[in-house]
Design an enzyme around this catalytic site. Sequence first.
Site, PDB file in Angstrom:
ATOM      1  CB  SER A 141      -1.687  -0.420   1.403  1.00 50.09           C
ATOM      2  OG  SER A 141      -1.675   0.868   1.345  1.00 50.09           O
ATOM      3  CE1 TYR A 154      -4.260  -2.057   4.840  1.00 46.24           C
ATOM      4  CE2 TYR A 154      -3.064   0.100   4.696  1.00 46.24           C
ATOM      5  CZ  TYR A 154      -3.614  -1.276   4.160  1.00 46.24           C
ATOM      6  OH  TYR A 154      -3.437  -0.995   2.881  1.00 46.24           O
TER       7      TYR A 154
END
Length: 286
Positions: A141, A154
């Site tokens: 990401s 995360y």
Amino acid sequence: MPASSTSPKIWFITGASSGFGRALAQEALAAGHRVVGTLRNEAARAEFDALQPGHSFGRLLDVTHEAEVPRVVAEVEASVGPIDVLVNNAGYGHEGTVEESSLDQLRQQFEVNVFGAVAVARAVLPFMRARRRGHILNITSMGGFVTFPGLGYYHGSKFALEGISETLGKEVASFGIHVTAVEPGGFRTDWAGRSMVRAPQTIDDYAPVMGPVRERRLARSGKQDGDPVKAARAMIRITEAAHPPAHLLLGPDAVKVVREKLGALQEEIKAWEALSVSTDFTPATA
């Protein structure tokens, strides 16, 4: 333009039921490749098999079931053929401040996003290494480079996968194996919706920070600028390159925020450089 190879390949994609995994499977099939997709239930597996019979192969697999991963990979190698491209796509997001999120939630985030990805890579690597070829795409990401409030667990998992990916790429380069960390920005997937686990807000002090952040994230879910199909085509393109990148940002937002982060980091290094370099031993004088 770098040289490329467009011959049909066998792809192994984890988390192929939706989002990037499904878009990538469909685009790879459309490009003439064979695709093995891992799914979590029998209905989804059968549906994946039916996408393009003889070219799409669904397999039941939970990447956190460590003992099952090498068995499934070996079965695919024996029954479908040699895996040319592994895509570690299975994962999810956890939203919640560090103080309001439990350690069990942290462990589960890493079980899926980090340990699961590494388990699949380790199972595939002996086959790729024996053939002296292969490409591993780890879907991380832009959140593996930059951080936003409420996504600490995360981000931690994606920063970890970034480091592992980059290191692995250096370890296997001499075997003809490429490793790319793919770093998407905001795309119209289920990441901020069905695929997001949200810790309850229990501490009033965080409400002014987390309340607006959570509302904005929910409001943008399904309305992001990024097109998963175009992301899939970009990923296919790098697997055709003779010298693929170690990192691939996807989306103008990802390019912008990562570039800003790198600029800010350069400024911080410069501001504190004198202190940073002052820590060596000083030779004793006679």
